[in-house]
Design a protein around this motif. Structure first.
Motif, PDB file in Angstrom:
ATOM      1  N   LEU A   5       0.828  -1.205   0.000  1.00 14.64           N
ATOM      2  CA  LEU A   5       0.000   0.000   0.000  1.00 14.64           C
ATOM      3  C   LEU A   5       0.862   1.256   0.000  1.00 14.64           C
ATOM      4  O   LEU A   5       0.566   2.230  -0.705  1.00 14.64           O
ATOM      5  CB  LEU A   5      -0.921  -0.029   1.231  1.00 14.64           C
ATOM      6  CG  LEU A   5      -2.028   1.022   1.313  1.00 14.64           C
ATOM      7  CD1 LEU A   5      -2.971   0.913   0.119  1.00 14.64           C
ATOM      8  CD2 LEU A   5      -2.798   0.882   2.618  1.00 14.64           C
ATOM      9  N   ASN A  54       2.444   1.965  -3.469  1.00 14.81           N
ATOM     10  CA  ASN A  54       1.514   2.213  -4.576  1.00 14.81           C
ATOM     11  C   ASN A  54       0.760   3.509  -4.283  1.00 14.81           C
ATOM     12  O   ASN A  54      -0.261   3.498  -3.597  1.00 14.81           O
ATOM     13  CB  ASN A  54       0.547   1.044  -4.722  1.00 14.81           C
ATOM     14  CG  ASN A  54      -0.332   1.140  -5.959  1.00 14.81           C
ATOM     15  OD1 ASN A  54      -0.683   2.244  -6.416  1.00 14.81           O
ATOM     16  ND2 ASN A  54      -0.698  -0.008  -6.508  1.00 14.81           N
ATOM     17  N   ARG A  74      -1.248   5.404  -5.922  1.00 12.34           N
ATOM     18  CA  ARG A  74      -2.656   5.442  -6.318  1.00 12.34           C
ATOM     19  C   ARG A  74      -3.514   4.647  -5.332  1.00 12.34           C
ATOM     20  O   ARG A  74      -4.579   5.102  -4.905  1.00 12.34           O
ATOM     21  CB  ARG A  74      -2.816   4.878  -7.726  1.00 12.34           C
ATOM     22  CG  ARG A  74      -4.266   4.771  -8.205  1.00 12.34           C
ATOM     23  CD  ARG A  74      -4.988   6.103  -8.149  1.00 12.34           C
ATOM     24  NE  ARG A  74      -6.378   5.944  -8.600  1.00 12.34           N
ATOM     25  CZ  ARG A  74      -7.317   6.864  -8.416  1.00 12.34           C
ATOM     26  NH1 ARG A  74      -7.028   8.006  -7.779  1.00 12.34           N
ATOM     27  NH2 ARG A  74      -8.539   6.664  -8.876  1.00 12.34           N
ATOM     28  N   ALA A  75      -3.025   3.457  -4.914  1.00  9.06           N
ATOM     29  CA  ALA A  75      -3.775   2.655  -3.943  1.00  9.06           C
ATOM     30  C   ALA A  75      -3.857   3.383  -2.595  1.00  9.06           C
ATOM     31  O   ALA A  75      -4.904   3.394  -1.939  1.00  9.06           O
ATOM     32  CB  ALA A  75      -3.130   1.288  -3.776  1.00  9.06           C
ATOM     33  N   GLU A  96     -10.871  -0.692  -7.905  1.00 10.97           N
ATOM     34  CA  GLU A  96      -9.463  -0.419  -8.207  1.00 10.97           C
ATOM     35  C   GLU A  96      -8.563  -0.695  -7.005  1.00 10.97           C
ATOM     36  O   GLU A  96      -7.475  -1.282  -7.135  1.00 10.97           O
ATOM     37  CB  GLU A  96      -9.317   1.032  -8.673  1.00 10.97           C
ATOM     38  CG  GLU A  96      -7.915   1.379  -9.133  1.00 10.97           C
ATOM     39  CD  GLU A  96      -7.788   2.819  -9.612  1.00 10.97           C
ATOM     40  OE1 GLU A  96      -6.645   3.251  -9.876  1.00 10.97           O
ATOM     41  OE2 GLU A  96      -8.816   3.535  -9.699  1.00 10.97           O
ATOM     42  N   LEU A  97      -8.993  -0.266  -5.831  1.00 11.41           N
ATOM     43  CA  LEU A  97      -8.191  -0.470  -4.612  1.00 11.41           C
ATOM     44  C   LEU A  97      -8.029  -1.950  -4.306  1.00 11.41           C
ATOM     45  O   LEU A  97      -6.910  -2.427  -4.053  1.00 11.41           O
ATOM     46  CB  LEU A  97      -8.835   0.254  -3.427  1.00 11.41           C
ATOM     47  CG  LEU A  97      -8.204   0.005  -2.053  1.00 11.41           C
ATOM     48  CD1 LEU A  97      -6.760   0.509  -2.029  1.00 11.41           C
ATOM     49  CD2 LEU A  97      -9.014   0.681  -0.943  1.00 11.41           C
ATOM     50  N   ALA A 141      -8.334  -4.513  -6.250  1.00 11.08           N
ATOM     51  CA  ALA A 141      -7.534  -5.193  -7.276  1.00 11.08           C
ATOM     52  C   ALA A 141      -6.052  -4.919  -7.069  1.00 11.08           C
ATOM     53  O   ALA A 141      -5.204  -5.822  -7.220  1.00 11.08           O
ATOM     54  CB  ALA A 141      -7.983  -4.731  -8.662  1.00 11.08           C
ATOM     55  N   ALA A 142      -5.720  -3.683  -6.715  1.00  9.34           N
ATOM     56  CA  ALA A 142      -4.305  -3.340  -6.502  1.00  9.34           C
ATOM     57  C   ALA A 142      -3.714  -4.110  -5.329  1.00  9.34           C
ATOM     58  O   ALA A 142      -2.513  -4.433  -5.321  1.00  9.34           O
ATOM     59  CB  ALA A 142      -4.171  -1.839  -6.267  1.00  9.34           C
ATOM     60  N   LEU A 143      -4.534  -4.426  -4.346  1.00 15.84           N
ATOM     61  CA  LEU A 143      -4.051  -5.118  -3.137  1.00 15.84           C
ATOM     62  C   LEU A 143      -4.267  -6.622  -3.214  1.00 15.84           C
ATOM     63  O   LEU A 143      -3.841  -7.347  -2.304  1.00 15.84           O
ATOM     64  CB  LEU A 143      -4.757  -4.552  -1.900  1.00 15.84           C
ATOM     65  CG  LEU A 143      -4.514  -3.067  -1.615  1.00 15.84           C
ATOM     66  CD1 LEU A 143      -5.330  -2.618  -0.408  1.00 15.84           C
ATOM     67  CD2 LEU A 143      -3.033  -2.795  -1.385  1.00 15.84           C
TER      68      LEU A 143
END
Length: 614
Positions: A13, A16, A18-19, A138-139, A141-143
């Motif tokens: 986190l 990233n 953006r996350a 989006e969050l 998926a990023a994690l």
């Protein structure tokens, strides 16, 4: 990614942007707000690390060693909301209105939960985050996270909340007060929790006679005091209390075993004493009125001098004419004796009438340390003007737990309530001991100065050097050296000197040693252990001459006691057992203080039952 892989998930986190931006808004899990507004700690002493915050002033913490996430708001409430960081991130993303949902009952139906979640999210979209759903996808998926449905997230959050107590209780670091629970839902009381444990132990013993060894008398080598010399005393106490509320004739063989083990326990106690559990065991066996138990009841009375006196009303058919008298079976008298004790004030069968201190002590003695600590902290936080009589036992229980910081907090409040010089003096000395044991050495020194300030003219205050004046009984102040507090304040100065020297505080160490040895010089016939404490303090402070003198004086006093076990006290010419000083009733003997600042010794405060029975 493993759900327990907290460092990796947090690092992902952080790396990233953006996350991290999405987590902060609209999901209010902002890594840049990890600093809480005030210093806090866990009551258990387990690790606590801030990891994120929100725009209301709340903070998310990694709590304890298991990786759970604790949330503390800005209004003094806190609760465990997730078992891991992964669970916490799924919660804030999947239930962005989770702070409102904690008020919903854990038993709320799934359709009601879904409706509440939908209403909260609609409000968020309309107010400030129209792209809520896209941001959530989006969050997550990023994690690499996939949250369960809202109803399961809700249930998971409430399962975590119910685990806040006892292992995740948040305290203000300086004051020691606990945060309120984050949710308003009822929990089991300490009494219900401890009694459930006791009943489970009773069920196990009832089903398996081989398990009776778990409650057999188990002497602890080198132990002192009435509660620590038997490793199974606490477990046996729990079973006895469970049997008290589950009265069955079929329990008689087990009750006999428990009575025999309690009798052994009291008979081997170095300082005697009655003990509530022996009294309870006698009651539970006696109420079944089996004549073959006559000699068991008689043996219980004969366990030691205190039990002989405390059970003097137990009807055993003794005339009191002398030794060698055999007990006689008197069932009618025994029935009346049992009936007199089968009341809420004594051994009634309603656990709701038992005071909270009984359950806290039982929990502590059976190893449920955090349960006992949490209940004590809550009790102390809730103390009001009508409850101040509770403070001594709260202090004792904290001390028995080894939580000297909380014990000092309770004692500090008790000290402020004292309105006489003797009361303040005794209270300040005990407060100093607790502050020393908690590491607050400067505060301990201040408390000792306040204790001395309650004396018009502390003896020896003008004597410049150690042991340079030979004192006589006529020189002593009866208000000081002939009371237990005179010994206590002397010993505490010496112990503080030792602790301060070990902590690298030479000024405090020297000042405390000077005062302590001067006070020691004024005491009439101090116990040998006090000289040994002075010897240790002197060595710690680098004063080898004083240490040698103290060692010699201690040895001389020990030799005098050994050679003249019955000497005449110089003050009243009455026979005095030199192995016990006139301060025995205040917890002192010539071989040192009975409790001797032991964190594991049983509290000396009497229960309401032992007060009456003794």
């Amino acid at each position: 990614m493993s759900r327990s892989d907290t460092p990796r998930l947090l690092e992902l986190l952080r790396q990233n942007p953006r996350a991290a931006e999405l987590a902060a808004f609209p999901f209010d899990f902002d890594l840049g707000r990890a600093e809480h507004g005030e210093e806090v700690r866990l009551a258990s002493g387990a690790p606590l690390t801030g990891i994120a915050g929100d725009d209301t002033g709340g903070t998310y913490f990694l709590s304890g060693a298991d990786g759970g996430v604790l949330y503390a708001d800005s209004d003094g409430r806190a609760g465990l909301i997730a078992e891991s960081v992964a669970d916490a991130l799924e919660l804030v993303a999947g239930l962005p209105g989770w702070r409102d949902h904690v008020r919903l009952s854990p038993g709320t139906a799934a359709d009601e939960v879904i409706a509440a979640v939908g209403a909260a999210e609609a409000d968020i979209r309309a107010s400030y985050a129209p792209e809520l759903d896209a941001g959530r996808g989006e969050l997550l998926a990023a994690l690499g996270l996939t949250p369960p449905p809202p109803a399961e997230l809700f249930a998971r959050m409430h399962r975590a909340l119910r685990r806040t107590e006892p292992d995740h209780v948040l305290l203000l670091a300086d004051e020691g007060c606990a945060h309120e629970l984050l949710d308003p839902h009822p929990r089991l009381s300490p009494a219900e929790t401890v009694l459930a444990v006791c009943r489970a132990a009773l069920d196990r013993l009832r089903a398996n006679r081989g398990a009776w060894r778990e409650v057999a008398f188990a002497p602890v080598a080198g132990a002192r005091g009435s509660g620590e010399h038997d490793a199974h005393a606490g477990r046996r106490a729990g079973v006895l209390h469970a049997a008290r509320y589950d009265r069955r004739a079929a329990h008689l063989p087990l009750l006999r075993h428990l009575l025999e083990q309690e009798t052994l326990c009291r008979g081997r106690a170095a300082l005697g004493g009655m003990g509530e559990e022996l009294h309870l065991a006698v009651f539970l066996v006696a109420r079944l009125r089996a004549e073959e138990d006559l000699h068991r009841l008689y043996a219980a009375r004969c366990a030691n001098f205190d039990t002989w006196c405390a059970l003097s009303d137990l009807p055993l058919g003794l005339s009191g004419k002398g030794r060698g008298e055999e007990p006689r079976w008197e069932p009618e008298a025994l029935e009346k004796w049992v009936a007199a004790l089968d009341t809420p004030e004594w051994f009634g069968d309603d656990p709701g009438h038992e005071p909270i201190e009984t359950w806290i002590a039982l929990g502590r003695r059976q190893g449920h340390t955090e349960l006992a600590r949490t209940a004590l902290i809550r009790a102390l936080d809730d103390i009001g003007p009508a409850d101040t009589a509770e403070l001594p036992w709260i202090t004792d229980e904290f001390t028995a737990l080894g939580d000297f910081r909380q014990a000092a907090r309770a004692q500090r409040l008790y000290t402020r309530l004292q309105d006489t010089d003797p009361g303040r003096r005794t209270a300040y000395v005990r407060l100093a001991a607790l502050e020393r044991q908690s590491g607050d050495l400067d505060e301990a020194g201040a408390s000792l100065r306040r204790a001395l300030a309650t004396v018009d003219s502390p003896p020896g205050q003008d004597q410049p050097t150690l042991f340079d004046v030979e004192t006589t009984p006529e020189d002593q102040s009866p208000d000081w050296s002939d009371t237990g507090v005179g010994l206590d304040v002397t010993e505490e100065h010496l112990r503080l000197a030792h602790a301060a020297a070990d902590a690298g505080l030479p000024a405090l160490a020297h000042r405390s040693l000077t005062t302590g040895t001067t006070l020691l010089n004024t005491l009439h016939r101090p116990p040998p252990t006090l000289f040994h404490v002075a010897q240790g303090a002197s060595l710690a402070c680098g004063d080898t001459d004083s240490a040698a003198r103290c060692a010699a004086l201690g040895s001389r006093e020990e030799q005098r006691i050994a050679e003249f076990p019955y000497a005449l006290d110089d003050d009243d010419d009455q026979p005095l057992l030199c192995g016990r000083s006139s301060h025995r009733s205040r917890g002192w003997c010539m071989t040192g203080p009975v409790m001797a600042a032991s964190p594991t010794a049983e509290p000396t405060h009497p229960s309401r039952r032992t007060t009456r029975s003794n």
